[in-house]
Scaffold this motif. Structure first.
Motif, PDB file in Angstrom:
ATOM      1  N   ASP A 196       0.821  -1.214   0.000  1.00  0.00           N
ATOM      2  CA  ASP A 196       0.000   0.000   0.000  1.00  0.00           C
ATOM      3  C   ASP A 196       0.855   1.263   0.000  1.00  0.00           C
ATOM      4  O   ASP A 196       0.508   2.255  -0.643  1.00  0.00           O
ATOM      5  N   LEU A 197       1.972   1.247   0.718  1.00  0.00           N
ATOM      6  CA  LEU A 197       2.856   2.408   0.709  1.00  0.00           C
ATOM      7  C   LEU A 197       3.491   2.594  -0.670  1.00  0.00           C
ATOM      8  O   LEU A 197       3.682   3.727  -1.129  1.00  0.00           O
ATOM      9  N   GLU A 198       3.805   1.498  -1.326  1.00  0.00           N
ATOM     10  CA  GLU A 198       4.319   1.599  -2.693  1.00  0.00           C
ATOM     11  C   GLU A 198       3.262   2.226  -3.615  1.00  0.00           C
ATOM     12  O   GLU A 198       3.579   3.048  -4.481  1.00  0.00           O
ATOM     13  N   ARG A 199       2.006   1.885  -3.396  1.00  0.00           N
ATOM     14  CA  ARG A 199       0.924   2.464  -4.195  1.00  0.00           C
ATOM     15  C   ARG A 199       0.746   3.952  -3.899  1.00  0.00           C
ATOM     16  O   ARG A 199       0.419   4.730  -4.797  1.00  0.00           O
ATOM     17  N   VAL A 200       0.945   4.340  -2.640  1.00  0.00           N
ATOM     18  CA  VAL A 200       0.912   5.769  -2.326  1.00  0.00           C
ATOM     19  C   VAL A 200       1.943   6.495  -3.185  1.00  0.00           C
ATOM     20  O   VAL A 200       1.670   7.556  -3.759  1.00  0.00           O
ATOM     21  N   GLY A 201       3.126   5.919  -3.276  1.00  0.00           N
ATOM     22  CA  GLY A 201       4.165   6.512  -4.117  1.00  0.00           C
ATOM     23  C   GLY A 201       3.731   6.626  -5.566  1.00  0.00           C
ATOM     24  O   GLY A 201       3.979   7.648  -6.229  1.00  0.00           O
ATOM     25  N   ASP A 202       3.071   5.593  -6.076  1.00  0.00           N
ATOM     26  CA  ASP A 202       2.580   5.631  -7.457  1.00  0.00           C
ATOM     27  C   ASP A 202       1.593   6.783  -7.656  1.00  0.00           C
ATOM     28  O   ASP A 202       1.619   7.466  -8.688  1.00  0.00           O
ATOM     29  N   HIS A 203       0.723   6.992  -6.674  1.00  0.00           N
ATOM     30  CA  HIS A 203      -0.248   8.090  -6.789  1.00  0.00           C
ATOM     31  C   HIS A 203       0.432   9.448  -6.723  1.00  0.00           C
ATOM     32  O   HIS A 203       0.001  10.397  -7.392  1.00  0.00           O
ATOM     33  N   THR A 204       1.502   9.567  -5.939  1.00  0.00           N
ATOM     34  CA  THR A 204       2.216  10.850  -5.907  1.00  0.00           C
ATOM     35  C   THR A 204       2.882  11.127  -7.254  1.00  0.00           C
ATOM     36  O   THR A 204       2.944  12.288  -7.695  1.00  0.00           O
TER      37      THR A 204
END
Length: 223
Positions: A196-204
């Motif tokens: 999920d934290l990796e996905r946060v990065g993708d959204h940023t």
């Protein structure tokens, strides 16, 4: 609508999108803190606050659609409104991922893999979000590329963290006398947290890409 009122509405939209991002960043930080401390009350606050984020999203969506429908903007103004709409979508999804962290925090055993530094990964995502939103607010094209480049760092950190979990799981050193089903649930939650934290990065990165498109009509980072 008079031109000066229209320009004021554009300014308001930018400020409201930035305000939403600040709320989302706060929830993400709260979720990370709840994971670190096991603070169930804080975790519940993150979970229960998701409705507020959803309402912010709907309100801003209406601002964007009203500006397009009533003003029929062109060129830079249209790119700005379209980018703002895309950015609030990514912010809403980051908030959903923060809610996931709150849910993990209510059940996770944070001592299962102390060698995995979730907080360090989380701090990277918060910094990326801050930079992406600064790029949008200040129309800073260089920051857009900085966020995109930093995503490689985040991906590597997540890969290392996941690899550490798998390696230590195979070695079996952390099992001890723990009941295996409970242990595996903790492992699953930790891997989901990393994902999920990796996905946060993708959204940023998505936010930075839309900011670059807004600034220069450049879709280089979108694809």
């Amino acid at each position: 609508m008079p031109r000066n009122e229209y320009q004021a509405d554009l300014v308001d939209l930018r400020e409201d999108v930035v305000a939403m991002s600040e709320t989302v960043a706060e929830r993400l930080e709260m979720g990370l803190t709840a994971l670190e401390t096991g603070d169930e009350e804080l975790a519940r606050e993150v979970i229960n606050g998701d409705d507020e984020i959803n309402q912010l999203y709907l309100d801003l969506e209406k601002q964007c659609t009203d500006l397009i429908a009533l003003q029929q903007p062109v060129a830079g103004d249209l790119r700005f409104i379209a980018a703002s709409f895309k950015i609030i979508t990514d912010l809403e999804r980051i908030a959903d991922l923060a809610t996931n962290l709150g849910e993990y925090a209510t059940a996770a055993d944070n001592d299962v893999f102390p060698s995995v530094d979730i907080q360090d990964i989380g701090e990277t995502t918060l910094a990326m979000l801050d930079s992406a939103m600064e790029a949008y607010a200040a129309e800073d094209r260089e920051l857009c590329y900085t966020v995109n480049d930093r995503d490689d760092e985040l991906d590597e950190a997540c890969e290392v963290a996941s690899g550490t979990v798998v390696r230590e799981l195979i070695e079996g050193e952390k099992l001890g006398d723990k009941e295996i089903e409970t242990f595996m649930q903790d492992v699953s939650r930790l891997l989901l947290t990393i994902r999920d934290l990796e996905r946060v990065g993708d959204h940023t990165v998505n936010i930075a890409a839309r900011a670059l498109y807004m600034i220069d009509n450049n879709d280089e980072l979108i694809y």
